[in-house]
Design a protein around this motif. Structure first.
Motif, PDB file in Angstrom:
ATOM      1  N   THR A  47      11.405   5.171   2.047  1.00 29.23           N
ATOM      2  CA  THR A  47      11.098   6.596   2.131  1.00 29.23           C
ATOM      3  C   THR A  47      11.784   7.221   3.343  1.00 29.23           C
ATOM      4  O   THR A  47      11.990   6.572   4.370  1.00 29.23           O
ATOM      5  CB  THR A  47       9.582   6.823   2.215  1.00 29.23           C
ATOM      6  OG1 THR A  47       9.328   8.218   2.384  1.00 29.23           O
ATOM      7  CG2 THR A  47       8.961   6.061   3.370  1.00 29.23           C
ATOM      8  N   LEU A  48      12.129   8.496   3.224  1.00 30.44           N
ATOM      9  CA  LEU A  48      12.695   9.230   4.356  1.00 30.44           C
ATOM     10  C   LEU A  48      11.632   9.577   5.391  1.00 30.44           C
ATOM     11  O   LEU A  48      11.952   9.874   6.542  1.00 30.44           O
ATOM     12  CB  LEU A  48      13.367  10.522   3.856  1.00 30.44           C
ATOM     13  CG  LEU A  48      14.726  10.348   3.167  1.00 30.44           C
ATOM     14  CD1 LEU A  48      15.137  11.654   2.494  1.00 30.44           C
ATOM     15  CD2 LEU A  48      15.786   9.883   4.144  1.00 30.44           C
ATOM     16  N   ASN A  52       8.049   4.049  -0.486  1.00 32.64           N
ATOM     17  CA  ASN A  52       9.120   3.067  -0.626  1.00 32.64           C
ATOM     18  C   ASN A  52       9.161   2.589  -2.075  1.00 32.64           C
ATOM     19  O   ASN A  52       8.144   2.632  -2.782  1.00 32.64           O
ATOM     20  CB  ASN A  52       8.859   1.846   0.266  1.00 32.64           C
ATOM     21  CG  ASN A  52       8.653   2.200   1.719  1.00 32.64           C
ATOM     22  OD1 ASN A  52       9.476   2.884   2.320  1.00 32.64           O
ATOM     23  ND2 ASN A  52       7.554   1.732   2.298  1.00 32.64           N
ATOM     24  N   ALA A  53      10.303   2.093  -2.502  1.00 29.48           N
ATOM     25  CA  ALA A  53      10.424   1.522  -3.841  1.00 29.48           C
ATOM     26  C   ALA A  53      11.126   0.172  -3.761  1.00 29.48           C
ATOM     27  O   ALA A  53      12.215   0.063  -3.189  1.00 29.48           O
ATOM     28  CB  ALA A  53      11.200   2.458  -4.765  1.00 29.48           C
ATOM     29  N   ILE A  54      10.497  -0.857  -4.310  1.00 35.91           N
ATOM     30  CA  ILE A  54      11.142  -2.148  -4.508  1.00 35.91           C
ATOM     31  C   ILE A  54      11.532  -2.205  -5.975  1.00 35.91           C
ATOM     32  O   ILE A  54      10.702  -2.005  -6.859  1.00 35.91           O
ATOM     33  CB  ILE A  54      10.208  -3.311  -4.135  1.00 35.91           C
ATOM     34  CG1 ILE A  54       9.992  -3.343  -2.618  1.00 35.91           C
ATOM     35  CG2 ILE A  54      10.779  -4.648  -4.615  1.00 35.91           C
ATOM     36  CD1 ILE A  54       9.022  -4.413  -2.149  1.00 35.91           C
ATOM     37  N   VAL A 100       8.501   8.379  -7.659  1.00 36.62           N
ATOM     38  CA  VAL A 100       8.050   7.560  -6.535  1.00 36.62           C
ATOM     39  C   VAL A 100       8.728   8.007  -5.245  1.00 36.62           C
ATOM     40  O   VAL A 100       8.080   8.194  -4.201  1.00 36.62           O
ATOM     41  CB  VAL A 100       8.344   6.064  -6.812  1.00 36.62           C
ATOM     42  CG1 VAL A 100       8.261   5.237  -5.533  1.00 36.62           C
ATOM     43  CG2 VAL A 100       7.378   5.523  -7.860  1.00 36.62           C
ATOM     44  N   LEU A 101      10.038   8.182  -5.288  1.00 36.64           N
ATOM     45  CA  LEU A 101      10.775   8.574  -4.090  1.00 36.64           C
ATOM     46  C   LEU A 101      10.471  10.019  -3.701  1.00 36.64           C
ATOM     47  O   LEU A 101      10.409  10.348  -2.513  1.00 36.64           O
ATOM     48  CB  LEU A 101      12.271   8.365  -4.314  1.00 36.64           C
ATOM     49  CG  LEU A 101      12.664   6.894  -4.548  1.00 36.64           C
ATOM     50  CD1 LEU A 101      14.124   6.789  -4.956  1.00 36.64           C
ATOM     51  CD2 LEU A 101      12.394   6.049  -3.309  1.00 36.64           C
ATOM     52  N   ASP A 142       0.828  -1.206   0.000  1.00 36.49           N
ATOM     53  CA  ASP A 142       0.000   0.000   0.000  1.00 36.49           C
ATOM     54  C   ASP A 142       0.864   1.258   0.000  1.00 36.49           C
ATOM     55  O   ASP A 142       0.458   2.301  -0.529  1.00 36.49           O
ATOM     56  CB  ASP A 142      -0.894   0.042   1.248  1.00 36.49           C
ATOM     57  CG  ASP A 142      -1.943  -1.044   1.255  1.00 36.49           C
ATOM     58  OD1 ASP A 142      -2.034  -1.777   0.249  1.00 36.49           O
ATOM     59  OD2 ASP A 142      -2.662  -1.169   2.259  1.00 36.49           O
ATOM     60  N   GLU A 143       2.047   1.157   0.617  1.00 37.65           N
ATOM     61  CA  GLU A 143       2.921   2.320   0.773  1.00 37.65           C
ATOM     62  C   GLU A 143       4.193   2.179  -0.064  1.00 37.65           C
ATOM     63  O   GLU A 143       5.156   2.920   0.125  1.00 37.65           O
ATOM     64  CB  GLU A 143       3.290   2.479   2.251  1.00 37.65           C
ATOM     65  CG  GLU A 143       2.067   2.651   3.153  1.00 37.65           C
ATOM     66  CD  GLU A 143       2.388   2.435   4.623  1.00 37.65           C
ATOM     67  OE1 GLU A 143       3.575   2.393   4.987  1.00 37.65           O
ATOM     68  OE2 GLU A 143       1.431   2.299   5.417  1.00 37.65           O
TER      69      GLU A 143
END
Length: 234
Positions: free
Chosen positions: A220-221, A151-153, A145-146, A122-123
């Motif tokens: 994500t930060l 988050n990015a996979i 995205v970032l 979801d995130e």
């Protein structure tokens, strides 16, 4: 019958039972060497095995299509899940057969990574560079995205040196495009098959070398706060 199945992330224990049954009942099993080797314990002795690589995949898939049209039960195996990184291969299967084919999804390395790293989709956004063609739109998407605090996979592109887009290249590209060097980054190798994991920052990742069997998580930060109800007071 011809059906394309996802063989999972590398350990045969992650193969769906339905897919295992299709392999056991098949007359023909086809796929890239490494993927067929994952399911080889399930392949019946009577079945014809059609192996292929990047250079001869078109010709070999045409052979499989002829067997299919001759009435053989054919299974084409993909690593992971067909719809995560295998869609171009699926297009080649359908082009060879001349019609859409049935698909059976599998468990992907992205799903295993989400479980190991405790992130929810979801995130999180999934992006794969393991594909032919222009990677530029996917690179731009990763930056967005970032920037959107997700988050990015990411599945890297491990092909020839002129075109590879591995974790160090991905990190360098993101740094050049304004993503924070402090972005928490993880690289996981050989998921479900002798796993190794690396944790650091995006800046540190730009100086690291990883194997072809790698998948990245860029966190994500600003993680999203939990949205479940507050705990009751004691």
């Amino acid at each position: 019958m011809i059906i394309c199945i996802g063989a999972g992330p590398g350990d045969i224990g992650y193969l769906p039972q339905r897919s295992a049954g299709l392999i056991r009942d098949a007359d023909v099993i086809a796929g890239f060497d490494a993927v067929v080797n994952v399911v080889r314990p399930l392949i019946p002795a009577r079945a014809e095995v059609v192996l292929m690589g990047y250079k001869d995949q078109v010709a070999q898939l045409e052979h499989v299509a002829r067997l299919h049209h001759a009435g053989k039960r054919c299974v084409v195996v993909f690593m992971g899940d067909i719809h995560f990184s295998g869609f171009q291969y699926l297009e080649r299967v359908e082009r060879a057969c001349g019609h859409p084919v049935e698909t059976m999804p599998g468990l992907s390395s992205a799903q295993v990574l989400a479980s190991r790293a405790r992130v929810c989709f979801d995130e999180t956004t999934f992006i794969t560079f393991h594909r032919r063609g222009d990677l530029t739109p996917f690179k731009r998407h990763l930056v967005h995205v970032l920037e959107d605090q997700r988050n990015a996979i990411v599945i890297p592109c491990p092909w020839d040196a002129a075109r590879s887009f591995m974790p160090c290249h991905i990190a360098a590209y993101l740094l050049e495009n304004g993503i924070s060097p402090a972005q928490p980054t993880e690289v996981w190798e050989n998921l479900t098959r002798g796993e190794a994991e690396w944790h650091g920052t995006l800046a540190e990742c730009a100086d690291k070398t990883f194997s072809d069997m790698s998948i990245m998580l860029i966190r994500t930060l600003q993680p999203m706060a939990s949205q479940i109800e507050p705990a009751e007071a004691a």
